[in-house]
Design an enzyme around this catalytic site. Structure first.
Site, PDB file in Angstrom:
ATOM      1  N   ILE A  12     -41.830 -71.874 -54.703  1.00  0.00           N
ATOM      2  CA  ILE A  12     -41.793 -71.613 -56.149  1.00  0.00           C
ATOM      3  C   ILE A  12     -41.178 -70.237 -56.384  1.00  0.00           C
ATOM      4  CG2 ILE A  12     -43.137 -71.360 -58.271  1.00  0.00           C
ATOM      5  CD1 ILE A  12     -45.281 -73.124 -57.031  1.00  0.00           C
ATOM      6  N   HIS A  13     -40.144 -70.208 -57.196  1.00  0.00           N
ATOM      7  CA  HIS A  13     -39.486 -68.961 -57.589  1.00  0.00           C
ATOM      8  C   HIS A  13     -38.945 -69.175 -58.995  1.00  0.00           C
ATOM      9  CE1 HIS A  13     -35.559 -70.859 -56.683  1.00  0.00           C
ATOM     10  NE2 HIS A  13     -36.218 -71.406 -55.678  1.00  0.00           N
ATOM     11  N   GLY A  14     -38.281 -68.202 -59.547  1.00  0.00           N
ATOM     12  CA  GLY A  14     -37.846 -68.262 -60.936  1.00  0.00           C
ATOM     13  C   GLY A  14     -37.074 -69.513 -61.311  1.00  0.00           C
TER      14      GLY A  14
END
Length: 164
Positions: A12-14
């Protein structure tokens, strides 16, 4: 039902949190990763990166497969993240209801990245991961690479052309 199984070495990242969760419109995100399932620091980081209003489930690969095959999950739209092509293959072989597999970002930060086969600017695979990708491409589920929704989906078979 798994709406999309995404292989992304950052989990999970931007890009995932802000773009993909909106695009896929899924109420839940499942991180299927053995390390994340046992590492409190990774879990805390993933929870902080999860968008408000989205449910997050962090499970080992085996436990995630059990969740996906539970009849209660068949009516849920799930966005699944893993950071390994081999893990994606294991999930795909064990779970019948997957709409698509997106091999997006993988291998760029691996210790042995300089010994990897580069399929695109975002996909670098070791020999074993490459073998898993070849097998994944033979399954009866769409397998593609798409970093962001505004990019066209590139079939994995097109990226594998010319690779022995």
């Amino acid at each position: 039902m798994i709406t999309q199984l995404r292989v992304d070495d950052r989990l999970i990242h931007g890009q995932v949190a802000l773009v993909w969760t909106k695009e896929l419109n899924t109420p839940g995100i499942v991180v299927a990763n053995d390390n994340a399932a046992t590492n409190q620091m990774v879990q805390m980081t993933l929870k902080m990166a999860t968008p408000t209003g989205k449910k997050l489930l962090i499970r080992s690969i085996d436990d995630a497969i059990t969740v996906f095959n539970n009849p209660k999950a068949s009516d849920m739209r799930l966005f699944v993240l893993t950071n390994s092509v081999t893990d994606a293959l294991n999930i795909a072989k064990a779970v019948p209801n997957i709409e698509g597999i997106n091999v997006a970002n993988v291998g760029r930060f691996a210790e042995n990245a300089n010994e990897s086969t580069q399929l695109s600017s975002t996909i670098m695979l070791t020999d074993s991961e490459l073998d898993s990708l070849k097998e994944l491409a033979t399954l009866e589920v769409p397998v593609f690479s798409q970093v962001v929704p505004s990019n066209a989906q590139t079939p994995i078979t097109a990226l594998l052309k010319g690779i022995k």
